[in-house]
Design a protein around this motif. Structure first.
Motif, PDB file in Angstrom:
ATOM      1  N   ARG A   1       0.856  -1.189   0.000  1.00 15.78           N
ATOM      2  CA  ARG A   1       0.000   0.000   0.000  1.00 15.78           C
ATOM      3  C   ARG A   1       0.890   1.236   0.000  1.00 15.78           C
ATOM      4  N   PRO A   2       1.385   1.598  -1.183  1.00 16.53           N
ATOM      5  CA  PRO A   2       2.298   2.747  -1.256  1.00 16.53           C
ATOM      6  C   PRO A   2       1.633   4.038  -0.783  1.00 16.53           C
ATOM      7  N   PRO A   3       2.320   4.789   0.072  1.00 22.88           N
ATOM      8  CA  PRO A   3       1.796   6.077   0.524  1.00 22.88           C
ATOM      9  C   PRO A   3       1.698   7.052  -0.648  1.00 22.88           C
ATOM     10  N   LEU A   4       0.762   7.987  -0.556  1.00 19.61           N
ATOM     11  CA  LEU A   4       0.650   9.045  -1.566  1.00 19.61           C
ATOM     12  C   LEU A   4       1.761  10.046  -1.268  1.00 19.61           C
ATOM     13  N   PRO A   5       2.840  10.046  -2.070  1.00 21.03           N
ATOM     14  CA  PRO A   5       4.004  10.868  -1.740  1.00 21.03           C
ATOM     15  C   PRO A   5       3.735  12.363  -1.901  1.00 21.03           C
ATOM     16  N   ALA A   6       4.385  13.124  -1.048  1.00 23.48           N
ATOM     17  CA  ALA A   6       4.326  14.587  -1.121  1.00 23.48           C
ATOM     18  C   ALA A   6       5.755  15.090  -1.308  1.00 23.48           C
ATOM     19  N   PRO A   7       5.941  16.139  -2.099  1.00 24.11           N
ATOM     20  CA  PRO A   7       7.293  16.685  -2.240  1.00 24.11           C
ATOM     21  C   PRO A   7       7.769  17.291  -0.922  1.00 24.11           C
ATOM     22  N   ASP A   8       9.074  17.437  -0.784  1.00 27.20           N
ATOM     23  CA  ASP A   8       9.643  17.975   0.459  1.00 27.20           C
ATOM     24  C   ASP A   8       9.116  19.357   0.804  1.00 27.20           C
ATOM     25  N   ASN A   9       8.769  20.142  -0.212  1.00 28.65           N
ATOM     26  CA  ASN A   9       8.294  21.516   0.029  1.00 28.65           C
ATOM     27  C   ASN A   9       6.772  21.615   0.051  1.00 28.65           C
ATOM     28  N   ALA A  10       6.080  20.489   0.158  1.00 28.08           N
ATOM     29  CA  ALA A  10       4.609  20.482   0.150  1.00 28.08           C
ATOM     30  C   ALA A  10       4.055  21.223   1.365  1.00 28.08           C
ATOM     31  N   VAL A  11       2.974  21.949   1.146  1.00 25.00           N
ATOM     32  CA  VAL A  11       2.273  22.632   2.235  1.00 25.00           C
ATOM     33  C   VAL A  11       0.808  22.225   2.189  1.00 25.00           C
ATOM     34  N   ALA A  12       0.180  22.238   3.334  1.00 27.19           N
ATOM     35  CA  ALA A  12      -1.230  21.875   3.428  1.00 27.19           C
ATOM     36  C   ALA A  12      -2.064  22.752   2.513  1.00 27.19           C
ATOM     37  N   THR A  13      -3.097  22.169   1.939  1.00 31.78           N
ATOM     38  CA  THR A  13      -4.016  22.900   1.084  1.00 31.78           C
ATOM     39  C   THR A  13      -5.414  22.329   1.277  1.00 31.78           C
ATOM     40  N   GLY A  14      -6.343  23.166   1.686  1.00 29.02           N
ATOM     41  CA  GLY A  14      -7.710  22.706   1.924  1.00 29.02           C
ATOM     42  C   GLY A  14      -7.741  21.637   3.000  1.00 29.02           C
ATOM     43  N   ASP A  15      -8.371  20.507   2.709  1.00 27.44           N
ATOM     44  CA  ASP A  15      -8.452  19.399   3.658  1.00 27.44           C
ATOM     45  C   ASP A  15      -7.237  18.482   3.603  1.00 27.44           C
ATOM     46  N   PHE A  16      -6.258  18.803   2.762  1.00 24.20           N
ATOM     47  CA  PHE A  16      -5.069  17.966   2.623  1.00 24.20           C
ATOM     48  C   PHE A  16      -3.938  18.512   3.491  1.00 24.20           C
ATOM     49  N   THR A  17      -3.327  17.612   4.276  1.00 22.60           N
ATOM     50  CA  THR A  17      -2.200  17.969   5.121  1.00 22.60           C
ATOM     51  C   THR A  17      -1.007  17.099   4.732  1.00 22.60           C
ATOM     52  N   VAL A  18       0.147  17.458   5.258  1.00 22.85           N
ATOM     53  CA  VAL A  18       1.379  16.726   4.968  1.00 22.85           C
ATOM     54  C   VAL A  18       1.865  16.063   6.252  1.00 22.85           C
ATOM     55  N   ILE A  19       2.220  14.807   6.150  1.00 24.11           N
ATOM     56  CA  ILE A  19       2.723  14.033   7.281  1.00 24.11           C
ATOM     57  C   ILE A  19       4.128  13.552   6.942  1.00 24.11           C
ATOM     58  N   THR A  20       5.026  13.603   7.913  1.00 25.01           N
ATOM     59  CA  THR A  20       6.368  13.058   7.733  1.00 25.01           C
ATOM     60  C   THR A  20       6.368  11.628   8.252  1.00 25.01           C
ATOM     61  N   ARG A  21       6.790  10.700   7.391  1.00 24.99           N
ATOM     62  CA  ARG A  21       6.808   9.283   7.737  1.00 24.99           C
ATOM     63  C   ARG A  21       8.029   8.950   8.601  1.00 24.99           C
ATOM     64  N   SER A  22       8.063   7.757   9.143  1.00 26.56           N
ATOM     65  CA  SER A  22       9.175   7.348  10.004  1.00 26.56           C
ATOM     66  C   SER A  22      10.498   7.304   9.245  1.00 26.56           C
ATOM     67  N   ASP A  23      10.451   7.148   7.905  1.00 26.11           N
ATOM     68  CA  ASP A  23      11.677   7.145   7.114  1.00 26.11           C
ATOM     69  C   ASP A  23      12.085   8.558   6.677  1.00 26.11           C
ATOM     70  N   GLY A  24      11.347   9.573   7.134  1.00 23.96           N
ATOM     71  CA  GLY A  24      11.666  10.964   6.817  1.00 23.96           C
ATOM     72  C   GLY A  24      10.999  11.484   5.559  1.00 23.96           C
ATOM     73  N   LYS A  25      10.391  10.609   4.778  1.00 24.42           N
ATOM     74  CA  LYS A  25       9.704  11.042   3.562  1.00 24.42           C
ATOM     75  C   LYS A  25       8.351  11.626   3.935  1.00 24.42           C
ATOM     76  N   LYS A  26       7.845  12.476   3.050  1.00 22.02           N
ATOM     77  CA  LYS A  26       6.549  13.111   3.300  1.00 22.02           C
ATOM     78  C   LYS A  26       5.460  12.430   2.491  1.00 22.02           C
ATOM     79  N   MET A  27       4.245  12.478   3.041  1.00 22.13           N
ATOM     80  CA  MET A  27       3.090  11.915   2.352  1.00 22.13           C
ATOM     81  C   MET A  27       1.881  12.797   2.606  1.00 22.13           C
ATOM     82  N   TRP A  28       0.882  12.653   1.760  1.00 22.49           N
ATOM     83  CA  TRP A  28      -0.348  13.424   1.894  1.00 22.49           C
ATOM     84  C   TRP A  28      -1.338  12.706   2.806  1.00 22.49           C
ATOM     85  N   ALA A  29      -2.134  13.501   3.489  1.00 24.74           N
ATOM     86  CA  ALA A  29      -3.233  12.998   4.307  1.00 24.74           C
ATOM     87  C   ALA A  29      -4.474  13.817   3.962  1.00 24.74           C
ATOM     88  N   TYR A  30      -5.628  13.216   4.099  1.00 27.26           N
ATOM     89  CA  TYR A  30      -6.896  13.903   3.870  1.00 27.26           C
ATOM     90  C   TYR A  30      -7.630  13.942   5.194  1.00 27.26           C
TER      91      TYR A  30
END
Length: 146
Positions: free
Chosen positions: A85-114
């Motif tokens: 179940r691959p996470p929906l990746p977010a770029p390092d410079n991603a910022v929250a927009t609307g109902d979408f937020t950015v979460i940092t994973r345990s490996d340091g990569k970012k992903m999107w959340a709704y």
């Protein structure tokens, strides 16, 4: 009479300071505030298909969330889980927009959340609109735009 003159004097004084306070271009006026930074485009889209309204990635693949992700700020799907179940990746410079937020994973990569639920795709889905990754017994659900 004295009361009326006092009120008139206060009104004149306050009007004068309002005109000199930056709207008339006088001395000491502050520059206007910078424009608000526009949020980037949403990382997902809502589509209505044979399975009702669902969230998909920008390629049209169904997005999922797991009920195990309940803190709002981290993902519980790592390692082998993240391969299925691959996470929906977010770029390092991603910022929250609307109902979408950015979460940092345990490996340091970012992903999107709704609405603070991390979003994932599923290896079981092979075509846009598939919902083969929906597995309520394992607490995986289709992400919906409500």
């Amino acid at each position: 009479m004295l009361r009326t003159m006092t009120i008139a004097a206060i009104l004149v004084a306050s009007a004068g300071s309002a005109f000199a306070g930056g709207h008339g271009g006088g001395h000491g006026s502050e520059p206007p505030p910078p424009p608000k930074q526009e949020a980037g485009p949403a990382p997902a889209k809502a589509v209505v298909g044979k399975n009702g309204p669902i969230l998909t990635d920008l390629k049209g693949m169904t997005l999922y969330y797991t009920e195990r992700d309940n803190t709002g700020n981290k993902s519980t799907c790592d390692g082998e889980c993240a391969q299925k179940r691959p996470p929906l990746p977010a770029p390092d410079n991603a910022v929250a927009t609307g109902d979408f937020t950015v979460i940092t994973r345990s490996d340091g990569k970012k992903m999107w959340a709704y609405r603070y639920r991390p979003l994932y795709t599923s290896q079981a889905d092979t075509a846009p609109g598939d919902i083969k990754g929906n597995d309520p017994d394992q607490k995986w659900r289709v992400a919906r735009p409500y």
